[in-house]
Design a protein around this motif. Structure first.
Motif, mmCIF file in Angstrom:
data_model
loop_
_atom_site.group_PDB
_atom_site.id
_atom_site.type_symbol
_atom_site.label_atom_id
_atom_site.label_comp_id
_atom_site.label_asym_id
_atom_site.label_seq_id
_atom_site.Cartn_x
_atom_site.Cartn_y
_atom_site.Cartn_z
ATOM 1 N N ALA A 279 0.941 -1.226 0.069
ATOM 2 C CA ALA A 279 0.060 -0.158 -0.068
ATOM 3 C C ALA A 279 0.725 1.327 -0.033
ATOM 4 N N SER A 280 0.322 2.281 -0.576
ATOM 5 C CA SER A 280 1.092 3.464 -0.467
ATOM 6 C C SER A 280 -0.035 4.643 -0.893
ATOM 7 N N GLY A 281 0.625 5.832 -0.688
ATOM 8 C CA GLY A 281 -0.280 7.166 -1.114
ATOM 9 C C GLY A 281 -0.759 7.860 0.146
ATOM 10 N N GLY A 282 -0.276 7.390 1.278
ATOM 11 C CA GLY A 282 -0.848 8.103 2.638
ATOM 12 C C GLY A 282 0.306 9.397 2.809
ATOM 13 N N GLY A 283 -0.421 10.130 3.698
ATOM 14 C CA GLY A 283 0.456 11.418 3.939
ATOM 15 C C GLY A 283 -0.439 12.364 4.890
ATOM 16 N N GLY B 23 0.202 -1.645 5.444
ATOM 17 C CA GLY B 23 -0.241 -0.190 5.808
ATOM 18 C C GLY B 23 0.197 1.022 5.331
ATOM 19 N N THR B 24 -0.459 2.105 5.321
ATOM 20 C CA THR B 24 0.060 3.365 4.843
ATOM 21 C C THR B 24 -0.830 4.369 5.752
ATOM 22 N N LEU B 25 0.068 5.132 6.349
ATOM 23 C CA LEU B 25 -0.643 6.256 7.500
ATOM 24 C C LEU B 25 -1.083 7.683 6.626
ATOM 25 N N VAL B 26 -2.592 7.825 6.715
ATOM 26 C CA VAL B 26 -3.024 9.188 6.558
ATOM 27 C C VAL B 26 -3.544 9.785 7.754
ATOM 28 N N THR B 27 -2.957 11.086 7.668
ATOM 29 C CA THR B 27 -3.151 12.031 8.894
ATOM 30 C C THR B 27 -3.964 13.499 8.170
#
Length: 124
Positions: free
Chosen positions: A5-9, A117-121
């Motif tokens: 997974a990618s694309g978080g931010g 997992g990818t973190l979304v804030t």
């Protein structure tokens, strides 16, 4: 089975993000996909799924109308487009692959494979 997974931010409330998940190594030809998230201090929450053909989707009420799940089987990739993001959407987002053509939304955490997992804030 590997899921990347990618694309978080970091994004401001009201903004948008698109998550991607590349899948490899699934046995058989068909697999349904889902997205699961875990907010700080909370349990995992299944939020969306899509069938193998991409013709049927499912969303929980908390994201319905704001999130869209899609897939490109030629690229072995599933996407989660998130719009009108809210601070309560802050979480680690995981993609999950389930063998078969339909995702079992009654048992969304069982018999599947998860990515890292990818973190979304989402800031207010």
């Amino acid at each position: 089975v590997q899921l990347q997974a990618s694309g978080g931010g970091l994004v401001q409330a009201g903004g948008s993000l698109r998550l991607s998940c590349v899948v490899s190594g699934v046995r058989g030809s068909d697999y349904a996909m889902g997205w699961i998230r875990r907010a700080p201090g909370k349990e995992h929450e299944f939020i969306a799924s899509i069938n193998w053909r991409g013709t049927s989707t499912y969303y929980v009420d908390s994201v319905k109308g704001r999130f869209t799940i899609s897939r490109d089987n030629a690229k072995n990739t599933v996407y989660l487009h998130m719009s009108n993001l809210k601070p309560e959407d802050t979480a680690v987002y995981y993609c999950a692959a389930m063998e078969g053509s339909v995702y079992d939304v009654e048992r969304p955490y069982e018999n599947n494979y998860w990515g890292q997992g990818t973190l979304v804030t989402v800031s207010s």
